[in-house]
Design a protein around this motif. Structure first.
Motif, PDB file in Angstrom:
ATOM      1  N   VAL A 264      68.903  75.303  86.765  1.00 46.31           N
ATOM      2  CA  VAL A 264      68.977  76.686  86.287  1.00 46.31           C
ATOM      3  C   VAL A 264      67.635  77.360  86.524  1.00 46.31           C
ATOM      4  CG1 VAL A 264      69.297  78.172  84.266  1.00 46.31           C
ATOM      5  CG2 VAL A 264      70.710  76.117  84.548  1.00 46.31           C
ATOM      6  N   ALA A 265      67.647  78.481  87.242  1.00 42.46           N
ATOM      7  CA  ALA A 265      66.424  79.221  87.546  1.00 42.46           C
ATOM      8  C   ALA A 265      66.271  80.395  86.586  1.00 42.46           C
ATOM      9  CB  ALA A 265      66.464  79.728  88.990  1.00 42.46           C
ATOM     10  N   ALA A 266      65.040  80.816  86.384  1.00 44.35           N
ATOM     11  CA  ALA A 266      64.742  81.917  85.472  1.00 44.35           C
ATOM     12  C   ALA A 266      65.282  83.239  86.005  1.00 44.35           C
ATOM     13  CB  ALA A 266      63.239  82.013  85.253  1.00 44.35           C
ATOM     14  N   VAL A 267      65.694  84.120  85.067  1.00 39.17           N
ATOM     15  CA  VAL A 267      66.159  85.462  85.419  1.00 39.17           C
ATOM     16  C   VAL A 267      65.458  86.460  84.495  1.00 39.17           C
ATOM     17  CG1 VAL A 267      68.414  84.638  86.192  1.00 39.17           C
ATOM     18  CG2 VAL A 267      68.125  85.376  83.811  1.00 39.17           C
ATOM     19  N   PRO A 268      65.444  87.745  84.830  1.00 36.59           N
ATOM     20  CA  PRO A 268      64.848  88.749  83.934  1.00 36.59           C
ATOM     21  C   PRO A 268      65.572  88.772  82.584  1.00 36.59           C
ATOM     22  CG  PRO A 268      65.214  89.672  86.122  1.00 36.59           C
ATOM     23  CD  PRO A 268      65.895  88.347  86.103  1.00 36.59           C
ATOM     24  N   TRP A 269      64.841  89.210  81.551  1.00 38.14           N
ATOM     25  CA  TRP A 269      65.397  89.218  80.194  1.00 38.14           C
ATOM     26  C   TRP A 269      66.654  90.090  80.094  1.00 38.14           C
ATOM     27  CZ3 TRP A 269      64.732  86.252  76.103  1.00 38.14           C
ATOM     28  CH2 TRP A 269      65.264  86.661  74.874  1.00 38.14           C
ATOM     29  N   ARG A 270      66.682  91.186  80.805  1.00 38.47           N
ATOM     30  CA  ARG A 270      67.808  92.114  80.684  1.00 38.47           C
ATOM     31  C   ARG A 270      68.999  91.717  81.555  1.00 38.47           C
ATOM     32  NH1 ARG A 270      66.677  96.693  77.817  1.00 38.47           N
ATOM     33  NH2 ARG A 270      68.482  97.745  78.714  1.00 38.47           N
ATOM     34  N   ALA A 271      68.890  90.602  82.277  1.00 41.86           N
ATOM     35  CA  ALA A 271      70.016  90.110  83.069  1.00 41.86           C
ATOM     36  C   ALA A 271      71.076  89.519  82.133  1.00 41.86           C
ATOM     37  CB  ALA A 271      69.529  89.055  84.068  1.00 41.86           C
ATOM     38  N   ASP A 272      72.218  89.163  82.710  1.00 41.25           N
ATOM     39  CA  ASP A 272      73.274  88.540  81.915  1.00 41.25           C
ATOM     40  C   ASP A 272      72.795  87.206  81.345  1.00 41.25           C
ATOM     41  OD1 ASP A 272      75.007  90.613  82.456  1.00 41.25           O
ATOM     42  OD2 ASP A 272      75.937  89.612  84.180  1.00 41.25           O
ATOM     43  N   VAL A 273      73.505  86.731  80.310  1.00 39.43           N
ATOM     44  CA  VAL A 273      73.212  85.419  79.728  1.00 39.43           C
ATOM     45  C   VAL A 273      73.313  84.358  80.823  1.00 39.43           C
ATOM     46  CG1 VAL A 273      74.159  83.640  78.199  1.00 39.43           C
ATOM     47  CG2 VAL A 273      73.904  86.000  77.371  1.00 39.43           C
ATOM     48  N   LEU A 274      72.284  83.513  80.953  1.00 39.79           N
ATOM     49  CA  LEU A 274      72.287  82.544  82.046  1.00 39.79           C
ATOM     50  C   LEU A 274      72.793  81.175  81.618  1.00 39.79           C
ATOM     51  CD1 LEU A 274      68.770  81.129  82.955  1.00 39.79           C
ATOM     52  CD2 LEU A 274      69.288  82.064  80.730  1.00 39.79           C
ATOM     53  N   LEU A 275      72.884  80.926  80.310  1.00 38.75           N
ATOM     54  CA  LEU A 275      73.285  79.604  79.829  1.00 38.75           C
ATOM     55  C   LEU A 275      73.868  79.739  78.436  1.00 38.75           C
ATOM     56  CD1 LEU A 275      73.130  76.418  80.188  1.00 38.75           C
ATOM     57  CD2 LEU A 275      70.934  76.566  78.981  1.00 38.75           C
ATOM     58  N   LYS A 276      74.966  79.003  78.191  1.00 37.37           N
ATOM     59  CA  LYS A 276      75.522  78.894  76.842  1.00 37.37           C
ATOM     60  C   LYS A 276      75.141  77.535  76.275  1.00 37.37           C
ATOM     61  CE  LYS A 276      79.671  81.739  77.675  1.00 37.37           C
ATOM     62  NZ  LYS A 276      79.712  82.617  76.502  1.00 37.37           N
ATOM     63  N   ILE A 277      74.844  77.499  74.994  1.00 38.90           N
ATOM     64  CA  ILE A 277      74.510  76.237  74.322  1.00 38.90           C
ATOM     65  C   ILE A 277      75.436  76.071  73.132  1.00 38.90           C
ATOM     66  CG2 ILE A 277      72.739  75.012  72.985  1.00 38.90           C
ATOM     67  CD1 ILE A 277      70.622  76.236  74.734  1.00 38.90           C
ATOM     68  N   PHE A 278      75.951  74.869  72.948  1.00 39.54           N
ATOM     69  CA  PHE A 278      76.759  74.560  71.766  1.00 39.54           C
ATOM     70  C   PHE A 278      76.200  73.339  71.059  1.00 39.54           C
ATOM     71  CE2 PHE A 278      79.777  71.826  69.645  1.00 39.54           C
ATOM     72  CZ  PHE A 278      80.274  72.689  68.675  1.00 39.54           C
ATOM     73  N   GLY A 279      76.235  73.376  69.729  1.00 42.22           N
ATOM     74  CA  GLY A 279      75.843  72.210  68.953  1.00 42.22           C
ATOM     75  C   GLY A 279      75.997  72.469  67.468  1.00 42.22           C
ATOM     76  N   ILE A 280      75.842  71.425  66.691  1.00 40.75           N
ATOM     77  CA  ILE A 280      75.916  71.500  65.232  1.00 40.75           C
ATOM     78  C   ILE A 280      74.510  71.278  64.688  1.00 40.75           C
ATOM     79  CG2 ILE A 280      76.968  70.546  63.140  1.00 40.75           C
ATOM     80  CD1 ILE A 280      79.259  69.503  64.902  1.00 40.75           C
ATOM     81  N   ILE A 281      74.009  72.257  63.920  1.00 43.76           N
ATOM     82  CA  ILE A 281      72.669  72.133  63.349  1.00 43.76           C
ATOM     83  C   ILE A 281      72.698  71.099  62.226  1.00 43.76           C
ATOM     84  CG2 ILE A 281      70.810  73.334  62.145  1.00 43.76           C
ATOM     85  CD1 ILE A 281      71.028  74.468  64.830  1.00 43.76           C
ATOM     86  N   PRO A 282      71.876  70.065  62.287  1.00 43.39           N
ATOM     87  CA  PRO A 282      71.829  69.095  61.187  1.00 43.39           C
ATOM     88  C   PRO A 282      71.440  69.779  59.877  1.00 43.39           C
ATOM     89  CG  PRO A 282      70.618  68.295  63.105  1.00 43.39           C
ATOM     90  CD  PRO A 282      70.945  69.727  63.367  1.00 43.39           C
ATOM     91  N   GLN A 283      72.015  69.311  58.778  1.00 39.20           N
ATOM     92  CA  GLN A 283      71.729  69.932  57.488  1.00 39.20           C
ATOM     93  C   GLN A 283      70.293  69.668  57.033  1.00 39.20           C
ATOM     94  OE1 GLN A 283      73.928  72.137  55.626  1.00 39.20           O
ATOM     95  NE2 GLN A 283      74.370  72.105  57.814  1.00 39.20           N
ATOM     96  N   GLN A 284      69.744  68.556  57.447  1.00 37.81           N
ATOM     97  CA  GLN A 284      68.354  68.276  57.111  1.00 37.81           C
ATOM     98  C   GLN A 284      67.447  69.271  57.851  1.00 37.81           C
ATOM     99  OE1 GLN A 284      66.803  64.522  58.490  1.00 37.81           O
ATOM    100  NE2 GLN A 284      65.344  64.390  56.806  1.00 37.81           N
ATOM    101  N   LEU A 285      66.641  69.997  57.112  1.00 37.19           N
ATOM    102  CA  LEU A 285      65.716  70.987  57.682  1.00 37.19           C
ATOM    103  C   LEU A 285      66.445  72.072  58.478  1.00 37.19           C
ATOM    104  CD1 LEU A 285      62.890  68.581  58.939  1.00 37.19           C
ATOM    105  CD2 LEU A 285      62.962  69.855  56.794  1.00 37.19           C
ATOM    106  N   GLU A 286      67.652  72.424  58.041  1.00 38.31           N
ATOM    107  CA  GLU A 286      68.444  73.417  58.774  1.00 38.31           C
ATOM    108  C   GLU A 286      67.697  74.737  58.908  1.00 38.31           C
ATOM    109  OE1 GLU A 286      72.921  75.408  58.602  1.00 38.31           O
ATOM    110  OE2 GLU A 286      71.941  74.815  56.739  1.00 38.31           O
ATOM    111  N   ARG A 287      67.124  75.232  57.819  1.00 40.44           N
ATOM    112  CA  ARG A 287      66.412  76.506  57.854  1.00 40.44           C
ATOM    113  C   ARG A 287      65.223  76.444  58.829  1.00 40.44           C
ATOM    114  NH1 ARG A 287      65.491  80.791  54.155  1.00 40.44           N
ATOM    115  NH2 ARG A 287      67.700  80.536  53.681  1.00 40.44           N
ATOM    116  N   ASN A 288      64.477  75.350  58.797  1.00 36.25           N
ATOM    117  CA  ASN A 288      63.332  75.200  59.707  1.00 36.25           C
ATOM    118  C   ASN A 288      63.773  75.252  61.171  1.00 36.25           C
ATOM    119  OD1 ASN A 288      62.131  74.629  57.253  1.00 36.25           O
ATOM    120  ND2 ASN A 288      60.700  73.177  58.142  1.00 36.25           N
TER     121      ASN A 288
END
Length: 326
Positions: A107-131
């Motif tokens: 995956v190569a870098a694109v300008p900030w105003r370009a379309d989303v270049l990558l989707k990420i999925f995951g479950i945030i662990p409850q330990q230190l979730e806010r951090n």
């Protein structure tokens, strides 16, 4: 760790496809996939998937699946929450650098105003979730780590408690916080799905699940939330180079949320605060917790143009917090 059951995996797949246009699915990074139940569902739906797994016990099966496919799946040994640690020398897995990760994904870098270049999925662990949420927010505002490459869309299961804080409105006692302001300014926040905790508890090897208790807000579900960085975030006076100052201005404003804005401005040695507020059309007696996120950005941009405002006010606090985040 949470493990997604087959029925929930199909629900997540439909949520991730929501809003997608015709044509091939975009690249999706799934962190902590575990046994790969969701991974297989996404692959069957036509997604190209990068699986970032930190536990070597799951790597063998995931790598076997990778080898059985023709480039649709890439498996990487790494921990999403140990990206870019402040460590000297070569990183030892599961710690990984975002540069290495993006190079491996192709995956190569694109300008900030370009379309989303990558989707990420995951479950945030409850330990230190806010951090963990704060760390992602810091990286986005400073355009560091994964955000050096452009706008990355996060699709995260987080607790209902934290989702309520992220979307809280001004005036909501003790719920509307600095995190609320910065998240709402920085992201387009979309609730994709709410799932009872019990759906995840039955999939844990250890049996039970300690559900965090709350008093002020509901916390009966995990919420699948889409966080898409705003295209126009870095307009006006807000830039990645001064974003840390903005973050700490907001955080300090909520140290005493009932205090009046004029008192806070005076504590920053701004003698002309009345004129400033009049220009911004903000009432003089406004409390910090009653300002909208956009008000904080307008206030910061006005302060940037004031020769009475010194960014050094937050210098020590910025250094200390950066150290804690890493």
């Amino acid at each position: 760790r949470f493990i997604v059951c087959p029925q929930l995996a199909r629900t997540v797949q439909r949520c991730l496809q929501r809003g997608a246009g015709p044509g091939p699915q975009p690249l999706l990074l799934e962190f902590t996939p575990g046994p790969g139940i969701l991974t297989r569902t996404l692959l069957d739906a036509g997604f190209r998937v990068v699986a970032l797994e930190s536990n070597s016990d799951f790597l063998t099966d995931l790598q076997s699946l990778e080898n059985s496919l023709d480039g649709q799946l890439k498996v990487i040994h790494g921990d999403f929450f140990r990206l870019d640690p402040l460590a000297k020398g070569a990183l030892k897995p599961p710690a990984v650098s975002s540069d290495k990760l993006f190079e491996t994904m192709g995956v190569a870098a694109v300008p900030w105003r370009a379309d989303v270049l990558l989707k990420i999925f995951g479950i945030i662990p409850q330990q230190l979730e806010r951090n963990r949420l704060w760390r992602l927010l810091f990286a986005m505002y400073e355009r560091s780590s994964i955000y050096r490459y452009g706008r990355v869309e996060l699709n995260l299961f987080i607790s209902e408690k934290e989702y309520t804080v992220l979307t809280a409105k001004p005036g909501a006692s003790k719920i509307y916080q600095a995190l609320s302001v910065l998240a709402q300014l920085g992201y387009e926040i979309e609730l994709l799905h709410k799932e009872p905790w019990s759906s995840f508890a039955t999939n844990l090897k250890n049996g039970g699940l300690a559900i965090p208790k709350t008093v002020r807000v509901p916390n009966d579900h995990l919420c699948l939330v889409r966080l898409t960085p705003q295209q126009n975030l870095f307009t006006g006076g807000l830039k990645p180079s001064n974003a840390s100052t903005f973050i700490f201005m907001v955080k300090q404003s909520f140290a005493k949320p009932k205090s009046r804005l004029t008192d806070r401005l005076n504590s920053w040695s701004l003698d002309a605060s009345d004129a400033l507020l009049k220009a911004l059309e903000i009432p003089k007696n406004a409390a910090m917790r009653n300002l909208y996120p956009e008000d904080y950005k307008r206030l910061f941009e006005a302060l940037q143009n004031s020769d009475m405002f010194a960014e050094t006010l937050f210098h020590d606090e910025i250094l200390a917090s950066t150290k804690i985040m890493n």
